[in-house]
Each structure stands twice: as structure tokens, then as C-alpha cells.
Design an enzyme around this catalytic site. Structure first.
Site, PDB file in Angstrom:
ATOM      1  N   GLU A  75       0.840  -1.208   0.000  1.00  0.00           N
ATOM      2  CA  GLU A  75       0.000   0.000   0.000  1.00  0.00           C
ATOM      3  C   GLU A  75       0.872   1.254   0.000  1.00  0.00           C
ATOM      4  O   GLU A  75       2.099   1.193   0.096  1.00  0.00           O
ATOM      5  CB  GLU A  75      -0.909   0.027   1.239  1.00  0.00           C
ATOM      6  CG  GLU A  75      -2.269  -0.619   1.042  1.00  0.00           C
ATOM      7  CD  GLU A  75      -3.239   0.248   0.227  1.00  0.00           C
ATOM      8  OE1 GLU A  75      -2.814   1.315  -0.271  1.00  0.00           O
ATOM      9  OE2 GLU A  75      -4.405  -0.139   0.098  1.00  0.00           O
TER      10      GLU A  75
ATOM     11  N   ARG B 137      -7.911   0.973  12.993  1.00  0.00           N
ATOM     12  CA  ARG B 137      -6.538   1.337  12.654  1.00  0.00           C
ATOM     13  C   ARG B 137      -6.556   2.402  11.576  1.00  0.00           C
ATOM     14  O   ARG B 137      -7.548   2.567  10.854  1.00  0.00           O
ATOM     15  CB  ARG B 137      -5.751   0.118  12.168  1.00  0.00           C
ATOM     16  CG  ARG B 137      -6.205  -0.447  10.820  1.00  0.00           C
ATOM     17  CD  ARG B 137      -5.165  -1.410  10.249  1.00  0.00           C
ATOM     18  NE  ARG B 137      -5.579  -2.090   9.041  1.00  0.00           N
ATOM     19  CZ  ARG B 137      -5.483  -1.579   7.803  1.00  0.00           C
ATOM     20  NH1 ARG B 137      -5.029  -0.361   7.610  1.00  0.00           N
ATOM     21  NH2 ARG B 137      -5.880  -2.300   6.753  1.00  0.00           N
TER      22      ARG B 137
ATOM     23  N   ASN C  58      -5.652   3.786   7.958  1.00  0.00           N
ATOM     24  CA  ASN C  58      -5.472   3.163   6.654  1.00  0.00           C
ATOM     25  C   ASN C  58      -4.716   4.158   5.774  1.00  0.00           C
ATOM     26  O   ASN C  58      -3.662   4.647   6.178  1.00  0.00           O
ATOM     27  CB  ASN C  58      -6.816   2.728   6.058  1.00  0.00           C
ATOM     28  CG  ASN C  58      -6.652   1.705   4.944  1.00  0.00           C
ATOM     29  OD1 ASN C  58      -5.847   0.793   5.061  1.00  0.00           O
ATOM     30  ND2 ASN C  58      -7.398   1.851   3.864  1.00  0.00           N
TER      31      ASN C  58
ATOM     32  N   GLU D 195      -9.966  -5.524   9.516  1.00  0.00           N
ATOM     33  CA  GLU D 195     -10.611  -6.515   8.649  1.00  0.00           C
ATOM     34  C   GLU D 195     -10.958  -7.794   9.415  1.00  0.00           C
ATOM     35  O   GLU D 195     -11.969  -8.441   9.138  1.00  0.00           O
ATOM     36  CB  GLU D 195      -9.686  -6.875   7.473  1.00  0.00           C
ATOM     37  CG  GLU D 195      -9.373  -5.725   6.552  1.00  0.00           C
ATOM     38  CD  GLU D 195      -8.066  -5.032   6.901  1.00  0.00           C
ATOM     39  OE1 GLU D 195      -7.417  -4.533   5.975  1.00  0.00           O
ATOM     40  OE2 GLU D 195      -7.700  -4.994   8.092  1.00  0.00           O
TER      41      GLU D 195
ATOM     42  N   ASN E 124      -9.917   5.376   2.264  1.00  0.00           N
ATOM     43  CA  ASN E 124      -8.968   4.911   1.270  1.00  0.00           C
ATOM     44  C   ASN E 124      -8.511   6.029   0.358  1.00  0.00           C
ATOM     45  O   ASN E 124      -8.229   7.126   0.817  1.00  0.00           O
ATOM     46  CB  ASN E 124      -9.567   3.721   0.498  1.00  0.00           C
ATOM     47  CG  ASN E 124      -8.715   2.479   0.665  1.00  0.00           C
ATOM     48  OD1 ASN E 124      -7.487   2.549   0.665  1.00  0.00           O
ATOM     49  ND2 ASN E 124      -9.346   1.343   0.831  1.00  0.00           N
TER      50      ASN E 124
ATOM     51  N   ASP F 177      -9.964   1.102  -4.138  1.00  0.00           N
ATOM     52  CA  ASP F 177      -8.961   1.130  -3.070  1.00  0.00           C
ATOM     53  C   ASP F 177      -8.174   2.438  -3.149  1.00  0.00           C
ATOM     54  O   ASP F 177      -8.728   3.513  -3.006  1.00  0.00           O
ATOM     55  CB  ASP F 177      -8.074  -0.118  -3.204  1.00  0.00           C
ATOM     56  CG  ASP F 177      -7.324  -0.472  -1.938  1.00  0.00           C
ATOM     57  OD1 ASP F 177      -6.992   0.438  -1.157  1.00  0.00           O
ATOM     58  OD2 ASP F 177      -7.036  -1.665  -1.712  1.00  0.00           O
TER      59      ASP F 177
END
Length: 310
Positions: free
Chosen positions: A18, A110, A112, A130, A164, A217
């Protein structure tokens, strides 16, 4: 229509790659493996990826260079923004200090995705872990910007599913954002303080009201204002016209879980794409988790900026 080429770069296969961030000065792409608990630097000149971990931090949500110190980076650790020291080559980075924390009692959340605007301001959001269930079940995330002068986080949006993709146009007055659970991309106007107004849906990925086979995403933008949306489960980066919402190009990758993208390279015309090998449903064979370079798109990206903590 541009004819593009996809090349796998020498890099580890990330569990959940990521956060690609192109650093112009160092001609390097920084990115992270969230559940691999590692940070990475792909060196363009060497065509080599350097990898590091930080003791005590098994989950790392993002990595962003810090303005004014070429060894300092902020990383996302649980619900904290953490400052670390790394030379970009060693296998270990070291903890410096905690910059700030959000949601101290929400242990199932958390950080991201996170990025920085052209004024050096940090923007980032949270999500429920998740492992705690279907991402569409709960909207426990919040989207923030960080006011470094006051040392505090400012809430911009609440009731986020999965915070995201985020990016700005080159002028910095328009902001694009993805809550993966909304299955769309939204545009906002940015005021002087960095706050957001005037929500507009650019593109909705639902087809006749039905969920697509992927979730949107990470995201980046080119100098013409077109958006590049990575699709987790879709093997594709969609090039989207930010004015009309039309898909202008489908960039196909050789793995399903495409996580994010960023322009870089000496001419800012290479699209770097991160992917994931994490087993959410079925095992993901190689090259899932690799870092890819897409060339031949015929466009250039916009600069990315270090965070200003002063």
C-alpha cells in the site's frame, strides 16, 4: 488510446502492499506492507527495493517522508502517527516519537491510507480491522487532517467504512476521496484551512445498483486531472475523467488485489502500482503482492509532498 506496458519490479511479495509515495529528490518510491509490517524504498536508478521493519510495530498503514529531515518518515501504527528514522537502506528503522493519536479507546480500528497536500498538511483516515468482520457491516472510521501548529487532529468526515484513496488536483483546490464501502469516488472543494465542502460523486462503480466484483482502493491523479483508481479484487486500475466520471482506460494487472498507485520516475510518467497477496478469500499466487511499473500511458503525474511537522 495509449498503449501501455506493465512490468513487475524487483521487490518482495507484500501481504498487503500500500501507500506508494514518489520522492522526487531521492528518485525513489516509498511504500509499505500493512500486514507484513514493513516499509520499502524502490530506488529507480538501482532498480532495487530496500526493505525495513520497525521493532514493536507489526502493522504499518502508510509511510510519508518528513520535510526538512531526509532520514525521518511518519508511519501509521494502529491509530497513531509515528515518527521513525531510516537511512533508506538498512533492514531496521528506529522509533523516534509519537506525533499524535486518534480514537484511543477504539482498539478495533486502525489508520489506513494517508497523504499530504501541497501545503504539507497530513490527511488520513481510519477503519475497523478486517479481522473483526465484513467491512460493509460497520462504519466506525473517521477521516482527519492534522494541524501541526496546534498538534491536533481535525475531524473532516465521520461514519467511514474504509478510508482509502485520496488525492488533490495540481492546484490543490479540489480533493478526491474513496470510502471503499461507498463504492464510489467523491470530489470536494478545499478551503484555505484545508477543510472540505461541496461533496460531488465523480463515479459510482455499482452497476444497476449492484455491487461490483471489487472495491475501489487507493488512487492517484495525473496533471490533466484524470484519476487512477486501484481495484481490490478487480485486477485493474481504472483511469477516470474527474469531470465526467467516464472510464477512459482500464489498466490490467496480472493479479486480483490491486491496492494503490502513484506516478513517479525521472519524468513523472511511470505509474507505480502496489498489490496484495493476503488471503481474504482464496490464496493469491505470485505475482500477487509485487510492485509494478506501468509505462506508455502518455501522461505525467503531479508531485507528492513531504509532511510538514513544524
Amino acid at each position: 488510446m495509449a498503449s501501455y506496458k506493465v512490468e513487475q519490479l524487483p521487490s518482495p511479495l507484500s501481504v498487503l502492499g500500500e501507500g506508494p509515495h514518489w520522492d522526487v529528490e531521492r528518485q525513489s518510491l516509498y511504500y509499505n506492507d500493512i500486514y507484513g509490517g514493513s516499509i520499502h524504498r524502490y530506488d529507480y536508478a538501482e532498480n532495487k527495493t530496500y526493505n525495513a521493519t520497525v521493532d514493536g510495530f507489526p502493522v504499518i498503514s502508510f509511510i510519508i517522508p518528513v520535510k526538512g529531515n531526509d532520514r525521518h518518515f511518519i508511519i501509521g501504527t494502529d491509530r497513531k502517527v509515528t515518527l521513525v528514522d531510516w537511512d533508506g537502506r538498512s533492514a531496521k528503522a528506529t522509533f523516534v516519537r509519537t506525533v499524535g493519536e486518534v480514537e484511543p479507546t477504539m482498539e478495533d480500528n486502525r489508520f489506513n491510507d494517508a497523504k499530504v497536500d501541497n501545503k504539507g498538511r497530513f490527511y488520513g483516515g481510519t477503519m475497523r480491522l478486517e479481522a473483526k468482520g465484513d467491512i460493509f457491516e460497520m462504519r466506525l472510521g473517521t477521516f482527519y487532517r492534522y494541524d501541526a501548529k496546534r498538534g491536533e487532529f481535525v475531524v473532516l468526515k465521520k461514519s467511514i467504512g474504509v478510508s482509502n484513496g485520496l488525492c488533490w488536483n495540481e492546484a490543490g483546490n479540489l480533493f478526491y476521496y474513496i470510502d471503499s464501502c461507498d463504492l464510489d469516488v467523491k470530489e470536494y472543494r478545499v478551503d484555505e484551512n484545508g477543510d472540505l465542502t461541496g461533496e460531488r460523486v465523480v463515479i459510482d462503480f455499482r452497476v444497476n445498483g449492484e455491487k461490483p466484483s471489487f472495491v475501489p482502493d487507493g488512487m492517484t491523479i495525473d496533471a490533466n486531472g484524470s484519476l487512477y483508481v486501484a481495484t481490490f479484487g478487480g485486477s485493474t486500475v481504472y483511469k477516470v475523467n474527474s469531470k465526467t466520471g467516464k472510464v477512459e482506460l482500464e489498466i490490467k494487472l496480472p493479479c486480483e488485489q490491486v491496492t494503490s498507485a502513484a506516478f513517479g520516475g525521472p519524468n513523472m510518467d511511470i505509474l507505480y502500482v502496489t498489490t496484495a497477496a493476503k488471503e481474504f478469500k482464496t490464496p493469491q499466487p505470485a505475482p500477487a503482492g509485487a510492485l509494478f511499473a506501468v509505462t506508455g500511458l502518455g501522461v505525467k503525474g503531479t508531485p507528492m509532498y513531504p509532511v510538514d511537522l513544524s
